[in-house]
Write a protein that holds these residues in place. Structure first.
Motif, PDB file in Angstrom:
ATOM      1  N   GLU A 226       0.838  -1.210   0.000  1.00 39.24           N
ATOM      2  CA  GLU A 226       0.000   0.000   0.000  1.00 39.24           C
ATOM      3  C   GLU A 226       0.871   1.258   0.000  1.00 39.24           C
ATOM      4  OE1 GLU A 226      -3.333   0.189  -0.256  1.00 39.24           O
ATOM      5  OE2 GLU A 226      -3.334   2.386  -0.095  1.00 39.24           O
ATOM      6  N   ILE A 227       1.892   1.292   0.858  1.00 37.27           N
ATOM      7  CA  ILE A 227       2.787   2.456   0.939  1.00 37.27           C
ATOM      8  C   ILE A 227       3.474   2.687  -0.406  1.00 37.27           C
ATOM      9  CG2 ILE A 227       4.960   3.298   1.948  1.00 37.27           C
ATOM     10  CD1 ILE A 227       4.125   1.895   4.586  1.00 37.27           C
TER      11      ILE A 227
ATOM     12  N   ILE B 217       1.685   8.920  -6.674  1.00 35.44           N
ATOM     13  CA  ILE B 217       2.017  10.342  -6.525  1.00 35.44           C
ATOM     14  C   ILE B 217       3.185  10.706  -7.442  1.00 35.44           C
ATOM     15  CG2 ILE B 217       2.850  12.091  -4.887  1.00 35.44           C
ATOM     16  CD1 ILE B 217       0.981  10.974  -2.848  1.00 35.44           C
TER      17      ILE B 217
ATOM     18  N   ARG C 169      -5.185   2.109  -8.440  1.00 35.83           N
ATOM     19  CA  ARG C 169      -6.321   2.506  -7.595  1.00 35.83           C
ATOM     20  C   ARG C 169      -6.188   3.955  -7.138  1.00 35.83           C
ATOM     21  NH1 ARG C 169      -6.562   1.857  -2.229  1.00 35.83           N
ATOM     22  NH2 ARG C 169      -5.005   0.201  -2.201  1.00 35.83           N
TER      23      ARG C 169
ATOM     24  N   ARG D 280      -6.798   6.397  -9.927  1.00 31.59           N
ATOM     25  CA  ARG D 280      -8.241   6.575 -10.163  1.00 31.59           C
ATOM     26  C   ARG D 280      -8.787   7.647  -9.226  1.00 31.59           C
ATOM     27  NH1 ARG D 280     -11.478   8.089 -11.783  1.00 31.59           N
ATOM     28  NH2 ARG D 280     -13.627   7.509 -12.231  1.00 31.59           N
ATOM     29  N   ILE D 281      -8.350   7.586  -7.958  1.00 30.43           N
ATOM     30  CA  ILE D 281      -8.777   8.566  -6.954  1.00 30.43           C
ATOM     31  C   ILE D 281      -8.265   9.968  -7.331  1.00 30.43           C
ATOM     32  CG2 ILE D 281      -8.402   9.258  -4.521  1.00 30.43           C
ATOM     33  CD1 ILE D 281     -10.314   6.996  -4.554  1.00 30.43           C
ATOM     34  N   PHE D 282      -7.094  10.009  -7.977  1.00 34.45           N
ATOM     35  CA  PHE D 282      -6.528  11.292  -8.415  1.00 34.45           C
ATOM     36  C   PHE D 282      -7.080  11.720  -9.783  1.00 34.45           C
ATOM     37  CE2 PHE D 282      -2.516   9.882  -5.890  1.00 34.45           C
ATOM     38  CZ  PHE D 282      -3.104  10.288  -4.696  1.00 34.45           C
ATOM     39  N   GLU D 283      -8.111  11.037 -10.232  1.00 32.54           N
ATOM     40  CA  GLU D 283      -8.878  11.378 -11.433  1.00 32.54           C
ATOM     41  C   GLU D 283      -8.193  11.072 -12.758  1.00 32.54           C
ATOM     42  OE1 GLU D 283     -10.669  15.215 -10.656  1.00 32.54           O
ATOM     43  OE2 GLU D 283     -11.935  14.297  -9.125  1.00 32.54           O
TER      44      GLU D 283
ATOM     45  N   ASP E 194      -6.718  -9.625  -3.118  1.00 29.63           N
ATOM     46  CA  ASP E 194      -7.445  -8.531  -2.478  1.00 29.63           C
ATOM     47  C   ASP E 194      -7.212  -7.212  -3.214  1.00 29.63           C
ATOM     48  OD1 ASP E 194      -8.394 -10.287  -0.617  1.00 29.63           O
ATOM     49  OD2 ASP E 194      -7.142  -9.595   1.039  1.00 29.63           O
ATOM     50  N   PHE E 195      -5.965  -6.956  -3.588  1.00 33.37           N
ATOM     51  CA  PHE E 195      -5.676  -5.714  -4.316  1.00 33.37           C
ATOM     52  C   PHE E 195      -6.372  -5.700  -5.677  1.00 33.37           C
ATOM     53  CE2 PHE E 195      -1.814  -5.899  -1.508  1.00 33.37           C
ATOM     54  CZ  PHE E 195      -2.046  -4.721  -0.822  1.00 33.37           C
TER      55      PHE E 195
ATOM     56  N   VAL F 215      -9.316  -7.227  -6.378  1.00 30.15           N
ATOM     57  CA  VAL F 215     -10.743  -6.970  -6.147  1.00 30.15           C
ATOM     58  C   VAL F 215     -10.981  -5.478  -5.895  1.00 30.15           C
ATOM     59  CG1 VAL F 215     -12.716  -7.440  -4.644  1.00 30.15           C
ATOM     60  CG2 VAL F 215     -11.167  -9.298  -5.264  1.00 30.15           C
ATOM     61  N   GLN F 216     -10.095  -4.861  -5.131  1.00 28.66           N
ATOM     62  CA  GLN F 216     -10.252  -3.422  -4.862  1.00 28.66           C
ATOM     63  C   GLN F 216     -10.317  -2.619  -6.166  1.00 28.66           C
ATOM     64  OE1 GLN F 216      -6.997  -2.436  -2.127  1.00 28.66           O
ATOM     65  NE2 GLN F 216      -7.560  -4.171  -0.846  1.00 28.66           N
TER      66      GLN F 216
ATOM     67  N   LYS G 175     -13.664  -3.562  -8.118  1.00 29.81           N
ATOM     68  CA  LYS G 175     -14.845  -2.955  -7.504  1.00 29.81           C
ATOM     69  C   LYS G 175     -14.842  -1.429  -7.678  1.00 29.81           C
ATOM     70  CE  LYS G 175     -17.342  -4.527  -4.640  1.00 29.81           C
ATOM     71  NZ  LYS G 175     -18.769  -4.908  -4.705  1.00 29.81           N
ATOM     72  N   MET G 176     -13.677  -0.871  -8.035  1.00 30.31           N
ATOM     73  CA  MET G 176     -13.648   0.566  -8.311  1.00 30.31           C
ATOM     74  C   MET G 176     -13.862   0.843  -9.788  1.00 30.31           C
ATOM     75  SD  MET G 176     -11.274   2.518  -5.625  1.00 30.31           S
ATOM     76  CE  MET G 176     -11.215   3.868  -6.715  1.00 30.31           C
ATOM     77  N   ASP G 177     -14.319  -0.202 -10.502  1.00 32.47           N
ATOM     78  CA  ASP G 177     -14.651  -0.064 -11.922  1.00 32.47           C
ATOM     79  C   ASP G 177     -13.460   0.308 -12.783  1.00 32.47           C
ATOM     80  OD1 ASP G 177     -17.264  -0.831 -11.771  1.00 32.47           O
ATOM     81  OD2 ASP G 177     -17.998   1.195 -11.356  1.00 32.47           O
TER      82      ASP G 177
END
Lengths: 246, 246
Positions: free
Chosen positions: B44-45, B52, B88, B91-94, B112-113, B115-116, B119-121
């Motif tokens: 994750e880190i 970024i 992922r 995606r959050i950063f558009e 798991d990563f 699926v995340q 599920k975020m399309d």
């Protein structure tokens, strides 16, 4: 996301939603079960974002004490582990955290975060001074990572009730993670602790409505579908920032 | 940390160290075994910091295509999972990431990563076009999260050898996570892929010595004791940034 899609001309921004206790539980369950986020992953994200919020609220250059000391008080469950991660990142950001963690969790998930702090030479206090002046003199601020929304606030037990009593008397600022410990998730407490800073994680809880201190929303990872489903109306985070001041 | 303590007057900065394959392995083992970091936490880190770095190297406003599309190619092991986390957060950063993940890991950690992202399309490609022009036209850049230093580079197998052959022909920029896939950890490859951007994770590897593209060091969490033990001489990260351009 924040715009009402039926009114293309007047951009009516829906207000940020403040969550009930059951919504908090449902969102976490959904994140873990359906989106397959891991607790370790979420605690890392929240703790890191909390540390960055602390650096915004209390920049190194603004601290009044000679050393950039911070006391992080950690509770027995998830909120405490978020505090441990926050302390670790603060150390990386050149603060000097000290941890008070009176009841350690038996879960290896939480123990791992503890070892990470111990191995980074972050000191752990064996007891909290009852002499309030000692705390005021030694630290620039206290981070309250004691009780989160997962804990039933009605019956706060020892040693936490005594700790909260001490925190009500200190003069240095308190920054609470997610909710102020001892408050009900859904209602601000009048006779509880009175944090200067509140760092709401992912979405604010009902008790934060009308919070008059500095209020951050930290932890930017929530899938858009969930934001929509729970009508969170989260504000737009600037750039790649993991938090926003509300 | 970066200053030689025996020469208080002349501040001689020791040069950043580039790691051998065995040092990379030792550091990771120590982080996991002694410091009790979790793989989920580290991935994750690293993935977050990589995302970024991508936003710094390729800001949304700088992209030439109408849509902020990014193709993320993920390998079967840890490097691939870091790519999934990177996608992922992008995606959050558009940004609009698309993932190509030809051989999915059987480990639930990696699943798991996945699926995340699902599920975020975030769309997953079922195959990589061999027609290079299709890739050039559809995406602004390719993120290479195929093979990390944990993989023995000598015998890159299918489907990765074909993918690398395609990547050698594309015209859009490649950003590689940790090491350029197909390169030896300790030596730059002359006939391998040629990324414009390299995002070294935690510490650069020997193959990055003399890298002529944009080079980021991302992932800021390494305990000071380990930095000292391995004489990493990491540069000072600005503020609370999780990365620095070298």
């Amino acid at each position: 996301m924040n715009h009402s899609s039926n009114e293309p001309e007047t951009e009516s921004i829906e207000p940020l939603r403040y969550l009930s206790k059951s919504e908090v539980g449902n969102i976490e369950t959904e994140l873990l079960r359906d989106y397959r986020f891991g607790r370790q992953q979420l605690i890392e994200i929240w703790g890191h974002a909390s540390a960055i919020a602390i650096t915004k609220a209390f920049p190194l250059t603004s601290l009044s004490k000679k050393q950039p000391t911070v006391l992080v008080i950690c509770g027995p469950e998830q909120n405490g582990s978020i505090g441990l991660v926050c302390a670790r990142h603060l150390r990386i950001f050149e603060y000097e955290p000290t941890i008070f963690y009176p009841k350690r969790s038996p879960l290896s998930l939480h123990q791992d975060f503890t070892v990470q702090c111990e191995k980074m030479d972050i000191p752990f206090l064996s007891y909290l001074p009852t002499e309030v002046q000692l705390i005021n003199d030694a630290y620039n601020l206290v981070i309250d990572a004691i009780l989160g929304p997962e804990t039933e606030q009605r019956d706060v037990k020892e040693p936490y009730s005594s700790i909260l009593l001490t925190l009500k008397q200190i003069k240095i600022p308190i920054a609470s993670l997610d909710i102020p410990s001892g408050w009900d998730v859904e209602e601000a407490s009048k006779d509880g602790i009175n944090p200067e800073v509140l760092i709401s994680l992912t979405a604010p809880k009902k008790c934060a409505t009308g919070f008059s201190g500095k209020h951050f929303l930290a932890g930017r990872f929530l899938p858009y579908d969930m934001q929509k489903k729970y009508e969170l109306n989260l504000p737009e985070f600037p750039g790649t920032e993991c938090l926003i001041e509300l």
